[in-house]
Write a protein that holds these residues in place. Structure first.
Motif, mmCIF file in Angstrom:
data_model
loop_
_atom_site.group_PDB
_atom_site.id
_atom_site.type_symbol
_atom_site.label_atom_id
_atom_site.label_comp_id
_atom_site.label_asym_id
_atom_site.label_seq_id
_atom_site.Cartn_x
_atom_site.Cartn_y
_atom_site.Cartn_z
ATOM 1 N N TRP A 474 49.315 29.136 48.486
ATOM 2 C CA TRP A 474 49.647 30.430 47.903
ATOM 3 C C TRP A 474 48.357 31.075 47.383
ATOM 4 N N PHE A 475 48.265 32.398 47.489
ATOM 5 C CA PHE A 475 47.114 33.123 46.956
ATOM 6 C C PHE A 475 47.586 34.464 46.408
ATOM 7 N N HIS A 476 46.779 35.055 45.531
ATOM 8 C CA HIS A 476 47.043 36.446 45.162
ATOM 9 C C HIS A 476 45.805 37.290 45.429
ATOM 10 N N GLY A 477 46.034 38.609 45.583
ATOM 11 C CA GLY A 477 44.965 39.543 45.883
ATOM 12 C C GLY A 477 45.555 40.893 46.187
ATOM 13 N N GLY A 478 44.760 41.774 46.803
ATOM 14 C CA GLY A 478 45.260 43.111 47.095
ATOM 15 C C GLY A 478 44.297 43.914 47.939
ATOM 16 N N VAL A 479 44.689 45.162 48.181
ATOM 17 C CA VAL A 479 43.849 46.127 48.867
ATOM 18 C C VAL A 479 43.943 47.431 48.086
ATOM 19 N N LYS A 480 42.797 47.962 47.715
ATOM 20 C CA LYS A 480 42.731 49.203 46.962
ATOM 21 C C LYS A 480 41.985 50.244 47.771
ATOM 22 N N ALA A 481 42.733 51.278 48.179
ATOM 23 C CA ALA A 481 42.129 52.364 48.967
ATOM 24 C C ALA A 481 41.329 51.808 50.140
ATOM 25 N N THR A 523 43.089 33.281 37.484
ATOM 26 C CA THR A 523 42.841 34.461 36.670
ATOM 27 C C THR A 523 43.165 35.717 37.468
ATOM 28 N N ALA A 524 43.411 36.803 36.757
ATOM 29 C CA ALA A 524 43.783 38.055 37.408
ATOM 30 C C ALA A 524 42.653 38.561 38.302
ATOM 31 N N THR A 525 43.028 39.203 39.406
ATOM 32 C CA THR A 525 42.076 39.868 40.288
ATOM 33 C C THR A 525 42.077 41.347 39.935
ATOM 34 N N PHE A 526 40.926 41.860 39.511
ATOM 35 C CA PHE A 526 40.834 43.254 39.086
ATOM 36 C C PHE A 526 40.667 44.179 40.285
ATOM 37 N N SER A 527 40.989 45.450 40.059
ATOM 38 C CA SER A 527 40.855 46.483 41.100
ATOM 39 C C SER A 527 41.557 46.064 42.375
ATOM 40 N N ALA A 528 42.775 45.538 42.228
ATOM 41 C CA ALA A 528 43.532 45.061 43.392
ATOM 42 C C ALA A 528 44.326 46.168 44.046
ATOM 43 N N VAL A 529 44.609 47.261 43.320
ATOM 44 C CA VAL A 529 45.393 48.365 43.864
ATOM 45 C C VAL A 529 45.070 49.602 43.043
ATOM 46 N N THR A 530 45.207 50.782 43.661
ATOM 47 C CA THR A 530 44.979 52.026 42.935
ATOM 48 C C THR A 530 46.107 52.235 41.930
ATOM 49 N N ALA A 531 45.745 52.414 40.660
ATOM 50 C CA ALA A 531 46.748 52.429 39.599
ATOM 51 C C ALA A 531 47.707 53.599 39.702
ATOM 52 N N THR A 532 47.287 54.697 40.326
ATOM 53 C CA THR A 532 48.121 55.900 40.384
ATOM 54 C C THR A 532 48.907 56.033 41.684
ATOM 55 N N THR A 533 48.768 55.097 42.603
ATOM 56 C CA THR A 533 49.464 55.176 43.893
ATOM 57 C C THR A 533 50.915 54.755 43.749
ATOM 58 N N PRO A 534 51.896 55.548 44.244
ATOM 59 C CA PRO A 534 53.305 55.136 44.220
ATOM 60 C C PRO A 534 53.521 53.926 45.136
ATOM 61 N N LEU A 535 54.275 52.959 44.638
ATOM 62 C CA LEU A 535 54.467 51.704 45.349
ATOM 63 C C LEU A 535 55.947 51.353 45.420
ATOM 64 N N THR A 536 56.255 50.351 46.246
ATOM 65 C CA THR A 536 57.597 49.801 46.340
ATOM 66 C C THR A 536 57.507 48.282 46.353
ATOM 67 N N PRO A 537 58.459 47.586 45.741
ATOM 68 C CA PRO A 537 58.478 46.128 45.853
ATOM 69 C C PRO A 537 58.932 45.714 47.245
ATOM 70 N N VAL A 538 58.228 44.735 47.833
ATOM 71 C CA VAL A 538 58.563 44.314 49.199
ATOM 72 C C VAL A 538 58.463 42.798 49.340
ATOM 73 N N ILE A 539 59.194 42.274 50.348
ATOM 74 C CA ILE A 539 59.040 40.889 50.793
ATOM 75 C C ILE A 539 58.996 40.929 52.315
ATOM 76 N N PHE A 540 57.945 40.359 52.895
ATOM 77 C CA PHE A 540 57.812 40.282 54.344
ATOM 78 C C PHE A 540 57.578 38.834 54.766
ATOM 79 N N VAL A 541 58.072 38.497 55.970
ATOM 80 C CA VAL A 541 57.775 37.212 56.603
ATOM 81 C C VAL A 541 57.417 37.486 58.050
ATOM 82 N N CYS A 542 56.433 36.757 58.571
ATOM 83 C CA CYS A 542 55.971 36.985 59.942
ATOM 84 C C CYS A 542 55.617 35.650 60.587
#
Length: 562
Positions: A474-481, A523-542
């Motif tokens: 398991w990992f955490h992270g993100g994409v910001k812009a 520990t938390a990953t900073f700058s993982a997503v743009t704070a003002t971008t509208p988002l939706t909760p999702v679950i995907f499997v591939c």
């Protein structure tokens, strides 16, 4: 001769003109029975003077009758400097303690006997004079040690300017003159001083002549510091209105009113820690020195937001902690006036299309459907063919039916309970993304043969698992812009057909932190997503090969501040 006086010694203060000092009514029996001492009145320093004929000695003159009799001394014996009015001279009888009188039969002489009796009396007076100068315990005292301490600590009667202390060599007691410098607290802002720098009895170390300072600037410290055994209470200061350059009063805890953006806080003192509680939404502006914030991003506050800061240099503050990432658990009671919540336990026969979207990919055998099971479940089935990097065909997913969530709301949290039938050749994502699941994708995933994050989304963050990478955890992270973060791994992996509770917490400024069964991934990953971008909760499997994978979802719970 009789001894009808209790005088044990005589003293006189010099005047710069007198050389001869009488020791009457003291009677001496020989010229070596006097002790002469001079004392500097201001310091108490004593000097014993020897008998002789020079400028540093004294000489004796006896009445015409000869010894035993009284008389006088000259000091100095000749020449020299006559003692001034700053010096006291003391003369006392110090007879030799002996008895040379032999009362033989037939030779009784009353005068000889009386003389010896007189000498004995004067010896007793000598001893009494010595006793008079000693520290004496109370008559009722039975505890010698404690009574002696009390006696030493008691101010000397009649001379309140002196204290009894050990001399510098610690060989005897001496009188020490206390400082008599006086002052007043007329100024509300006296300067700092160090009293230990001045000489005893002087005011040389006082920075102002209208103050009496009682403590040195440097306070002695214990060998073991800050061992607290009781509660430490921080002082709450007066409420403060937000300002570009905000000034706080005395205290460590402050309520902040108003919505003016905050750029700097006036210095309180390096090392100061403060807690700010916000009663309104405002912005705290990041600065590389004045206001160092996580991820070099501004913070958007909300009602009830609390921030802890450290003044690490004069007027420069650094973020320590806040309450933005503290999740309100799905099972907790919720104040709906402060929180907005979306939840499904998949009860019923069909998914509520007004709130949720579930989409199967375009590959072979993809499917999404309600699944039988205790409490309701939802099933996501991947393609059974090898779709390669075409996630739109290989994946299936579920999301809310709108982009209603943003990181800068505060307290943005997603929790879901999932299980996968086979953890080989599979990718999973649980988190937030910028498109609904009607567009089938993997918001973030791993590059083939590496642990770097890649993404289909422009903005997304959450928890993932992808066997295409080199570390199957398991990992955490993100994409910001379109900028991907690094992956932070948990050290654990999903288990076939075993439920796991995944929680994603997103900070006000877009930091992300994942939890697996209540244990933080890291520990938390900073700058993982743009704070003002509208988002939706999702679950995907591939799927990652030609074998289908089934992911069961037991519940989805999402919450943020209003």
């Amino acid at each position: 001769m009789t001894v009808n006086t209790q005088v044990k010694k005589v003293s006189a203060v010099g005047d710069g003109a007198t050389r001869t000092f009488s020791f009457s009514p003291i009677v001496i029996y020989a010229n070596d029975e006097l002790e002469v001492i001079t004392t500097v009145i201001a310091t108490g320093v004593e000097t014993e003077i020897s008998q002789g004929s020079s400028s540093t000695t004294y000489s004796i003159s006896i009445a015409a009758n000869g010894y035993p009799d009284t008389g006088s001394i000259d000091y100095p014996a000749s020449g020299g400097t006559l003692i001034p009015n700053t010096v006291r001279i003391s003369i006392r009888h110090k007879p030799t303690i002996e008895n040379l009188t032999d009362l033989s039969p037939g030779k009784y002489d009353p005068a000889v006997q009386e003389t010896q009796y007189d000498k004995f009396t004067r010896i007793m007076l000598l001893l009494q004079e010595q006793v008079d100068r000693c520290l004496k315990l109370p008559v009722s005292s039975t505890d010698v040690a404690s009574a002696l301490v009390t006696e030493i600590a008691t101010p000397i009667s009649g001379d309140g300017t002196k204290s009894l202390v050990l001399n510098a060599a610690e060989t005897a007691f001496a009188l020490s003159v206390a400082s008599t410098t006086t002052g007043s607290a007329s100024d509300s802002t006296p300067a700092d001083v160090n009293l230990s720098a001045g000489a005893a009895g002087s005011n040389a170390a006082y920075s102002r002549d209208d103050h009496a300072h009682f403590l040195p600037t440097t306070v002695p410290r214990l060998a073991t510091e800050n061992v607290y055994t009781e509660s430490q209470v921080w002082f709450k200061g007066s409420d403060v209105t937000a300002a570009g350059a905000m000034t706080l009063g005395a205290g460590n805890i402050f309520d902040i009113d108003g919505s003016t953006p905050i750029a700097t806080i006036t210095t309180i003192g390096v090392g100061t820690v403060i807690i700010l509680h916000f009663n309104a939404a405002t912005t705290i502006t990041h600065n590389a020195s004045d206001m160092v914030l996580p991820g070099a991003e501004d913070i958007s506050t909300f009602v009830g937001y609390e921030l802890m800061l450290l003044e690490y240099a004069t007027g420069d503050w650094r973020f320590i902690s806040d309450n933005a990432d503290i999740a309100v658990y799905r099972r907790s009671s919720v104040d709906f006036t402060l929180k907005t919540t979306l939840q499904t336990d998949f009860h019923g026969d069909t998914l509520d299309g007004n709130l949720w979207n579930a989409t199967a990919g375009g590959g072979s055998g993809n499917a999404v459907a309600m699944s039988a099971g205790a409490g309701g479940r939802y099933s996501l089935l991947t393609s059974s063919a090898d779709e390669g990097a075409t996630h739109a065909n290989g994946a299936s997913g579920i999301s809310s039916a709108a982009l209603n969530w943003r990181a800068d709301q505060g307290g943005l949290t997603l929790e879901a309970r999932i299980q996968v039938d086979d953890i080989t050749s599979v990718a999973i994502f649980v988190g937030f993304t910028d498109v609904e699941s009607t567009t089938v994708e993997l918001p973030i995933f791993k590059t083939v043969g590496a642990d770097t994050i890649d993404s289909d989304a422009v903005n997304a963050c959450g928890v993932g698992f992808d066997t295409d990478g080199t570390t199957d955890q398991w990992f955490h992270g993100g994409v910001k812009a379109n900028t991907d973060t690094a992956a932070t791994h948990s050290g654990s992996a999903p288990v076939n057909d075993t439920w796991a509770t995944i929680r994603v917490e997103v900070g006000l400024s877009g930091a992300v932190r994942g939890f697996i069964n209540g244990i933080a991934i890291g520990t938390a990953t900073f700058s993982a997503v743009t704070a003002t971008t509208p988002l939706t909760p999702v679950i995907f499997v591939c799927q990652r090969t030609g074998s289908a994978r089934t992911l069961l979802v037991d519940y989805i719970w999402c919450q943020a501040s209003r």
